[in-house]
Design an enzyme around this catalytic site. Structure first.
Site, short mmCIF file in Angstrom:
data_model
loop_
_atom_site.label_atom_id
_atom_site.label_comp_id
_atom_site.label_asym_id
_atom_site.label_seq_id
_atom_site.Cartn_x
_atom_site.Cartn_y
_atom_site.Cartn_z
N LYS A 103 0.86 -1.20 0.00
CA LYS A 103 0.00 0.00 0.00
C LYS A 103 0.88 1.22 0.00
CE LYS A 103 -3.86 2.28 0.35
NZ LYS A 103 -3.47 2.98 -0.90
N GLN A 124 7.26 3.82 3.87
CA GLN A 124 5.83 3.47 3.89
C GLN A 124 5.60 2.19 4.70
OE1 GLN A 124 3.78 5.56 1.50
NE2 GLN A 124 2.23 4.98 2.98
N LYS A 127 5.59 3.20 8.34
CA LYS A 127 4.45 4.10 8.58
C LYS A 127 3.15 3.28 8.64
CE LYS A 127 4.19 7.49 5.62
NZ LYS A 127 3.84 8.38 4.48
N LYS A 139 5.39 1.73 -3.11
CA LYS A 139 5.33 3.09 -3.68
C LYS A 139 5.59 2.99 -5.18
CE LYS A 139 4.82 7.35 -2.10
NZ LYS A 139 4.13 7.78 -0.86
N GLY A 178 -2.60 8.37 -4.17
CA GLY A 178 -1.91 9.57 -4.65
C GLY A 178 -0.66 9.91 -3.86
N ASP A 179 0.12 10.81 -4.40
CA ASP A 179 1.28 11.42 -3.72
C ASP A 179 1.54 12.70 -4.54
OD1 ASP A 179 3.47 10.70 -1.55
OD2 ASP A 179 4.59 11.49 -3.23
N THR A 223 -4.17 13.76 5.28
CA THR A 223 -2.74 13.88 5.62
C THR A 223 -2.48 15.20 6.36
OG1 THR A 223 -2.29 12.62 3.62
CG2 THR A 223 -0.41 13.57 4.76
N ASN A 254 -1.76 19.26 -1.72
CA ASN A 254 -2.80 18.59 -0.95
C ASN A 254 -2.50 18.59 0.56
OD1 ASN A 254 -3.48 15.57 0.25
ND2 ASN A 254 -5.21 16.57 -0.76
N SER A 390 -6.78 6.00 3.83
CA SER A 390 -6.87 5.10 2.68
C SER A 390 -7.30 3.71 3.14
CB SER A 390 -5.51 4.97 1.98
OG SER A 390 -5.29 6.05 1.09
P1 NDP Z 1 1.16 17.90 -4.14
O1 NDP Z 1 1.62 17.53 -5.48
O2 NDP Z 1 -0.28 18.12 -3.89
O3 NDP Z 1 1.94 19.18 -3.60
C1 NDP Z 1 3.32 19.19 -3.50
C2 NDP Z 1 3.79 20.57 -3.06
O4 NDP Z 1 5.17 20.51 -2.76
C3 NDP Z 1 3.61 21.62 -4.13
O5 NDP Z 1 3.43 22.87 -3.53
C4 NDP Z 1 4.97 21.55 -4.86
O6 NDP Z 1 5.31 22.76 -5.50
C5 NDP Z 1 5.92 21.27 -3.72
N1 NDP Z 1 7.05 20.46 -4.20
C6 NDP Z 1 6.99 19.19 -4.65
N2 NDP Z 1 8.19 18.75 -5.04
C7 NDP Z 1 9.03 19.77 -4.83
C8 NDP Z 1 10.42 19.92 -5.03
N3 NDP Z 1 11.20 18.93 -5.50
N4 NDP Z 1 10.96 21.11 -4.68
C9 NDP Z 1 10.18 22.09 -4.21
N5 NDP Z 1 8.85 22.01 -3.99
C10 NDP Z 1 8.29 20.86 -4.30
O7 NDP Z 1 1.70 16.71 -3.18
P2 NDP Z 1 1.23 16.33 -1.70
O8 NDP Z 1 0.77 17.53 -0.96
O9 NDP Z 1 0.32 15.16 -1.82
O10 NDP Z 1 2.59 15.77 -1.07
C11 NDP Z 1 3.48 16.60 -0.32
C12 NDP Z 1 4.38 15.72 0.53
O11 NDP Z 1 3.57 14.96 1.44
C13 NDP Z 1 5.22 14.68 -0.22
O12 NDP Z 1 6.44 14.51 0.46
C14 NDP Z 1 4.39 13.41 -0.09
O13 NDP Z 1 5.20 12.26 -0.22
C15 NDP Z 1 3.88 13.58 1.32
N6 NDP Z 1 2.70 12.81 1.68
C16 NDP Z 1 1.55 12.89 0.92
C17 NDP Z 1 0.44 12.18 1.31
C18 NDP Z 1 -0.85 12.31 0.57
O14 NDP Z 1 -1.83 11.71 1.03
N7 NDP Z 1 -0.94 13.05 -0.51
C19 NDP Z 1 0.46 11.27 2.47
C20 NDP Z 1 1.68 11.33 3.24
C21 NDP Z 1 2.75 12.06 2.82
P3 NDP Z 1 5.10 22.88 -7.10
O15 NDP Z 1 3.61 22.84 -7.31
O16 NDP Z 1 5.72 24.17 -7.47
O17 NDP Z 1 5.80 21.68 -7.69
O1 2IT Z 2 3.14 8.87 1.63
C1 2IT Z 2 1.98 8.45 1.83
O2 2IT Z 2 1.66 7.93 2.89
C2 2IT Z 2 0.99 8.62 0.76
N1 2IT Z 2 1.31 9.22 -0.27
C3 2IT Z 2 -0.39 8.07 0.91
C4 2IT Z 2 -0.41 6.60 0.57
C5 2IT Z 2 -1.78 5.96 0.52
O3 2IT Z 2 -1.81 4.79 0.16
O4 2IT Z 2 -2.79 6.59 0.86
#
Ligand code: NDP
Ligand code: 2IT
Length: 458
Positions: A103, A124, A127, A139, A178-179, A223, A254, A390
């Site tokens: 997952k 993951q 976690k 992943k 998603g991520d 998240t 997100n 999830s």
């Molecule tokens: P999004 O794509 O929705 O947003 C990512 C944000 O981070 C954007 O503002 C983006 O800016 C910025 N960003 C991404 N990569 C870079 C980079 N290399 N350098 C600078 N800025 C960057 O992703 P999420 O919000 O879903 O994910 C954010 C973090 O949270 C990640 O580390 C992800 O692994 C983690 N995460 C996400 C989960 C989820 O449910 N979505 C669960 C647990 C963890 P820009 O738009 O300019 O690229």
């Molecule tokens: O990093 C993470 O935990 C996620 N991107 C969410 C993974 C999931 O299966 O909901």
């Protein structure tokens, strides 16, 4: 927010029994810096197990846990709106299935490579173990860049990606979500193609689905909300709360958006957010509706937020971590807080750092937070609310049920409290009270390791 590559690795020595294992990991994963970093961080924490759990050594648990069960790499061909053929690389790393089907999310970002997907899959695994739900770790993703692409291009890319991925996933096998770069729109296209190829309406094959077709309430918010719930529990251990706190949150995707929402609901003043072009300081407090409009509906840059918000300014110099704050929530990407950023945050009086993103703080930064005795939580504990919700979506799909927002949110809050308490209790048991890193890594590891011992050499 810009990322630099000055990550300082491995400054602290590992336990003598573990160092040889780390040397092997480096040897068999050459150049995979992010993966090596994630392994090193876990190895630093699990030293107390070297003497106390001889069965782990007997069954070579550490050696097996560092090797993904399966790694899939594939070509993703697709056609642009003007008829050009493009090729990207797709990945799915099925890391560990001791506790349940693989997952974990899918990341679409130009920086994606095998090292990044492996580090994310490794994190993951622990976690997901901490959530207490029956889910293993995995992943995937692609070096595809969704920025500037039309909806039709995104759809064709997702369809091509799923045309290979579908044979590897399933409700009982591997369940993506998603991520970075993968949200509700992409999950829709991916699910649609899976259904078309397999002729199965198999809701439990992917999470983050739309609310009218098998998705769960609160998954979008989970998240960000979960990170703030976790941070709230941390503050409570010092008799404190979010009320009146100055909060800085990196990213504006997100995770960041819903961390802003929950922190504001808890009475905090969120003064800064960022994207990869820079950071916005808004001393009047971030206007959440405007932020959502710019980022979620219009898919524009933060410069559009600043144009419509007189109290805000955009900065492309320095770092978002230069801004004095009480609470810092990194919610963008890996290694976004390096040693010098951590130093600056501590100098400016930060009291709490809880990670919404995965591995945002480099090892030097972690050591600085720990030496300063601030409240510091690693992502595998504080951002687990997304994957936990999830798993709640999978639970609803399996029972063909659909829960209310309030019921699901209460569940999420309970799960985050549970993870927090597990971290605290485990850290205490192993003589490191208040150390959330030790607590999270030890508790996450032990559960996976015990299941692997029970299931034999596979
Ligand atoms: P999004 O794509 O929705 O947003 C990512 C944000 O981070 C954007 O503002 C983006 O800016 C910025 N960003 C991404 N990569 C870079 C980079 N290399 N350098 C600078 N800025 C960057 O992703 P999420 O919000 O879903 O994910 C954010 C973090 O949270 C990640 O580390 C992800 O692994 C983690 N995460 C996400 C989960 C989820 O449910 N979505 C669960 C647990 C963890 P820009 O738009 O300019 O690229
Ligand atoms: O990093 C993470 O935990 C996620 N991107 C969410 C993974 C999931 O299966 O909901």
């Amino acid at each position: 927010m810009r990322q630099t590559n000055n990550v300082r690795l491995m400054t602290q020595a590992l336990h003598a029994d573990l160092q040889p294992m780390f040397e092997i990991v480096k040897q068999v994963n050459p150049g995979h810096q992010e993966f090596q970093q994630a392994v090193y961080e876990v190895m630093l924490s699990i030293a107390p197990l070297a003497g106390s759990r001889p069965e782990y050594a007997q069954w070579s648990i550490l050696k097996r846990i560092c090797e993904p069960e399966r790694q899939i790499i594939f070509r993703v061909p697709w056609v642009t709106d003007d008829g050009k053929v493009e090729i990207n690389r797709g990945y799915r790393v099925e890391f560990n299935s001791a506790l349940g089907p693989y997952k974990g999310g899918l990341r679409f970002h130009p920086s994606v490579n095998l090292s990044i997907i492996k580090f994310l899959g490794f994190e993951q695994t622990f976690k997901n173990s901490l959530t207490g739900m029956p889910i293993g770790g995995g992943k995937g993703g692609s070096n595809f860049d969704p920025k500037g692409k039309s909806d039709a291009e995104i759809m064709r890319f997702c369809q091509s990606f799923m045309t290979e991925l579908y044979r590897h996933i399933g409700e009982y096998t591997d369940v993506p979500a998603g991520d970075i770069g993968v949200g509700g729109r992409e999950i829709g296209y991916l699910f649609g193609q899976y259904k078309r190829i397999t002729n199965r309406w198999e809701a439990g094959v992917i999470t983050g689905k739309g609310l009218t077709w098998g998705g769960a309430q609160v998954r979008t918010e989970a998240t960000g909300y979960g990170t703030v719930y976790f941070a709230q529990e941390m503050l409570a251990t010092r008799g404190d709360s979010f009320d009146g706190k100055r909060v800085v949150i990196s990213g504006s995707g997100n995770v960041a958006i819903y961390a802003v929402e929950k922190a504001q609901q808890f009475g905090a003043k969120v003064i800064a957010v960022s994207d990869s072009n820079g950071y916005v300081v808004d001393e009047a407090g971030i206007d959440l509706e405007l932020l959502k409009d710019v980022k979620e509906r219009r898919r524009e840059r933060l410069s559009a937020y600043v144009e419509e918000r007189p109290s805000a300014r955009l900065s492309v110099h320095g770092s978002i971590w230069d801004i004095p704050c009480d609470v810092a929530l990194p919610c963008a990407t890996q290694n976004e807080i390096l040693g010098h950023h951590a130093k600056k945050l501590v100098e400016n009086g930060v009291q709490l750092v809880a990670e919404g993103s995965n591995m945002p703080t480099d090892p030097e930064g972690i050591a600085i937070f720990q030496d300063a005795k601030i409240l510091y939580a690693p992502g595998k504990a504080s951002n687990a609310g997304g994957v936990a919700t999830s798993a709640l979506e999978m639970q609803q799909n399996a029972s063909r049920d659909s829960w209310s927002f309030e019921y699901t949110d209460n569940h999420l809050r309970g799960i985050m409290r549970g993870i927090h308490d597990t971290c605290i209790e485990t850290a205490e048991t192993y003589g490191q009270p208040g150390d959330y890193v030790a607590g999270a890594n030890l508790a996450g590891y032990i559960k996976v390791a015990d299941a692997m011992v029970a299931q034999g050499v596979i």
